[in-house]
Design an enzyme around this catalytic site. Structure first.
Site, PDB file in Angstrom:
ATOM      1  N   HIS A  69      17.509 -44.647  -2.370  1.00  0.00           N
ATOM      2  CA  HIS A  69      16.380 -45.518  -2.009  1.00  0.00           C
ATOM      3  C   HIS A  69      16.278 -45.583  -0.486  1.00  0.00           C
ATOM      4  O   HIS A  69      17.229 -45.283   0.228  1.00  0.00           O
ATOM      5  CB  HIS A  69      16.594 -46.925  -2.579  1.00  0.00           C
ATOM      6  CG  HIS A  69      17.862 -47.536  -2.089  1.00  0.00           C
ATOM      7  ND1 HIS A  69      17.996 -48.028  -0.796  1.00  0.00           N
ATOM      8  CD2 HIS A  69      19.073 -47.667  -2.660  1.00  0.00           C
ATOM      9  CE1 HIS A  69      19.220 -48.443  -0.622  1.00  0.00           C
ATOM     10  NE2 HIS A  69      19.912 -48.234  -1.739  1.00  0.00           N
ATOM     11  N   ASP A 344      23.522 -44.881  -3.372  1.00  0.00           N
ATOM     12  CA  ASP A 344      24.444 -44.158  -2.485  1.00  0.00           C
ATOM     13  C   ASP A 344      25.649 -43.569  -3.214  1.00  0.00           C
ATOM     14  O   ASP A 344      26.069 -42.444  -2.917  1.00  0.00           O
ATOM     15  CB  ASP A 344      24.884 -45.030  -1.297  1.00  0.00           C
ATOM     16  CG  ASP A 344      25.641 -46.283  -1.706  1.00  0.00           C
ATOM     17  OD1 ASP A 344      25.501 -46.722  -2.869  1.00  0.00           O
ATOM     18  OD2 ASP A 344      26.364 -46.843  -0.856  1.00  0.00           O
TER      19      ASP A 344
END
Ligand SMILES: *[C@@H]1O[C@H](CO)[C@@H](O)[C@H](O)[C@H]1NC(C)=O
Ligand SMILES: *[C@@H]1O[C@H](CO)[C@@H](O)[C@H](O)[C@H]1NC(C)=O
Ligand SMILES: *[C@@H]1O[C@H](CO)[C@@H](O)[C@H](O)[C@H]1NC(C)=O
Ligand SMILES: *[C@@H]1O[C@H](CO)[C@@H](O)[C@H](O)[C@H]1NC(C)=O
Ligand SMILES: *[C@@H]1O[C@H](CO)[C@@H](O)[C@H](O)[C@H]1NC(C)=O
Ligand SMILES: *[C@@H]1O[C@H](CO)[C@@H](O)[C@H](O)[C@H]1NC(C)=O
Ligand SMILES: *[C@@H]1O[C@H](CO)[C@@H](O)[C@H](O)[C@H]1NC(C)=O
Length: 475
Positions: A69, A344
């Site tokens: 994101h 992540d």
């Protein structure tokens, strides 16, 4: 003298750090390129000196990317730390000097924390719109107006739409004004038990998965690099030590630099509080955090994206024109650009298994090694992107990988044009890695768990748009 030379001389004179940002694809503010997973996006430096243009005689006829994101507001835990730092500073009586002179009236950058926390930020909007436009221009033959276009997104946590929203904004930039009618985002529920190996965050349902954030390696390095910076910061107030900055406070300075710059669109004053060598030490702490948390140094915690990687490679083997049949019987030919968005941990797991870091020696906990290739700032930034391109070179197929737009050759498979890897060899390499990782279900649940798993431990969502743990969202 060129404008850029003058500009870079000027910046060097002022800051001594070569800043990035304020360009296409980035937030509209400059920042140092050493912020690891806390960094806004910037194009990776071309460390391998390979042109990102398709090699001579080749064209890209399929591409895939997996992105984190975009830049975002802090999660609640980080925000609490910032508020505590603010009140600690405001409670103290002192005068601050040099790079800390701004702190006496510093306030956190959030204007409406209740609405902002955990959401993508305005700087993040720009990263994503720009990304959509950039990809449309980069691959002009992969989409034409009035056609359906879709990407996939990880659900992530309920009521935390940052990954889905990132995918939506990308599609808006890519498709343009008709994105809401022509575009879609397929959201995969990462905690549905039927989605074993078949979501964009399979590790989220694996009881064996544990991200230690670097554990004792991270602690050892923090105890080496932070104390001198703490001393330096405390010496910048009079009376000396009046604020009593701790190691934890100081380790937040570069974090605040990254976040405030993307939240406000202006370079944060915190960016000037670490020297360049100190920023590189902070960056190394991020490398250790990922390497030993969910990367090559984390046992098999980095293997959970291998089924996804195999599915991308299968799509490349099938070619751009293949028609698939979803589990509800619907036939479809997916776009040749395979876009996926996640978090992540998954970006790092994937980067750690695509083959580009296979020659990276384990990262030491007590010093920064020379010739380090595994550097988090270069791919696990906000909007960090692992790219794959299928190269068609006079009828022969190759593939290459890009980290934040910089080409990284696959270790042991670089005999093709521009150090690319023959596609069939890459398929073998991924199959070998899956074999070495072991049975997905056993690794995920532990060999002794005898998990009653229904459904297949295989990624099929790229070739099946009707999975029951998937829903369609309008960009
Ligand atoms: C700041 O002072 C207030 C009032 O004395 C106190 O409640 C608060 O805990 C202090 N905060 C910090 C971080 O020291
Ligand atoms: C948008 O949709 C309208 C109505 O279907 C169509 O006429 C127009 O060509 C589309 N524009 C673009 C840029 O795709
Ligand atoms: C995802 O699946 C889990 C487990 O079945 C369920 O509890 C949750 O509500 C689902 N989330 C969404 C957004 O549908
Ligand atoms: C500074 O902070 C540390 C850690 O919170 C604390 O142990 C110490 O007592 C503080 N020192 C002063 C002078 O307030
Ligand atoms: C993940 O790391 C933790 C902590 O080191 C370890 O206990 C666990 O076995 C690892 N899981 C896998 C799948 O390797
Ligand atoms: C896919 O189809 C297009 C349009 O028919 C064609 O130009 C292209 O050569 C095909 N690509 C492959 C790899 O078959
Ligand atoms: C697997 O499927 C069987 C038969 O449909 C069902 O009884 C069982 O509860 C399912 N197990 C899980 C873990 O979903």
């Amino acid at each position: 003298m060129s404008y850029y030379l003058v500009l870079s001389l000027l910046l060097n004179a002022v800051t001594a750090v070569e800043l990035v940002g304020d360009s296409t694809g980035t937030i509209p503010a400059k920042f140092p390129p050493y912020l690891g997973g806390q960094s806004p996006w910037f194009p990776g430096p071309n460390v391998n000196h390979i042109s990102p243009e398709p090699p001579e005689g080749c064209s890209v006829d399929m591409a895939a990317f997996t992105s984190r994101h975009s830049s975002r507001y802090p999660d609640p835990g980080s925000y609490e730390q910032w508020v505590a730092l603010q009140s600690k500073i405001q409670n103290a009586s002192f005068t601050a000097h040099g790079p800390l002179s701004f702190i006496s009236d510093w306030k956190t950058a959030l204007r409406h924390p209740d609405q902002e926390i955990s959401q993508i930020s305005i700087g993040g909007y720009k990263e994503l719109y720009d990304m959509g436009v950039t990809y449309r221009l980069r691959y002009p033959d992969m989409y034409s107006d009035n056609q359906p276009f879709y990407v996939w997104a990880n659900q992530y946590q309920t009521n935390q739409p940052r990954v889905i929203d990132s995918a939506r904004l990308f599609v808006r930039g890519f498709v343009g004004p008709n994105a809401t009618t022509d575009g879609s985002v397929y959201v995969l529920n990462n905690t549905d038990p039927r989605g074993i190996a078949n979501s964009l965050a399979p590790s989220d349902i694996c009881p064996t998965y544990m991200d230690t954030s670097g554990g004792s390696f991270a602690t050892e390095w923090a105890n080496i690099y932070l104390p001198p910076i703490v001393d330096r910061a405390n010496a910048l107030t009079s009376p000396k030590g009046a604020v009593n900055f701790t190691a934890s406070d100081v380790s937040n300075f570069p974090v605040l630099c990254g976040y405030e710059s993307q939240i406000t669109g202006r370079t944060s004053p915190w960016c000037g509080t670490f020297t360049e060598p100190e920023l590189k030490q902070f960056e190394y702490a991020q490398d250790i955090r990922y390497y030993y948390g969910s990367g090559p140094g984390a046992l098999k915690n980095d293997t959970f994206m291998l089924p996804f990687l195999a599915a991308v490679v299968q799509r490349f083997m099938d070619g751009p024109n293949k028609t698939y049949t979803s589990s509800d019987g619907t036939k479809f030919t997916p776009p040749p650009l395979i876009g996926t968005f996640t978090n992540d941990g998954q970006i790092n797991q994937l980067a750690s298994t695509i083959g580009v870091f296979d020659d990276q020696a384990p990262l030491p906990a007590n010093h920064i090694p020379p010739r380090q290739k595994y550097i988090a700032s270069r791919y696990v930034t906000m909007r960090g992107t692992i790219g794959f391109e299928r190269l068609n070179c006079k009828g022969k197929q190759y593939m290459r990988t890009l980290l934040n737009d910089a080409v990284y050759p696959v270790v042991g498979c670089d005999s093709g044009p521009g150090c690319s890897c023959p596609l069939n060899e890459y398929a073998q390499l991924v199959a070998r890695k899956q074999k070495e990782a072991g049975n997905f279900v056993d690794v995920c649940f532990g060999a002794a768990a005898h998990a009653a798993v229904n459904g297949t431990a295989k990624t099929t969502f790229l070739t099946d748009l009707a999975l029951p743990w998937e829903r369609k969202v309008v960009p």
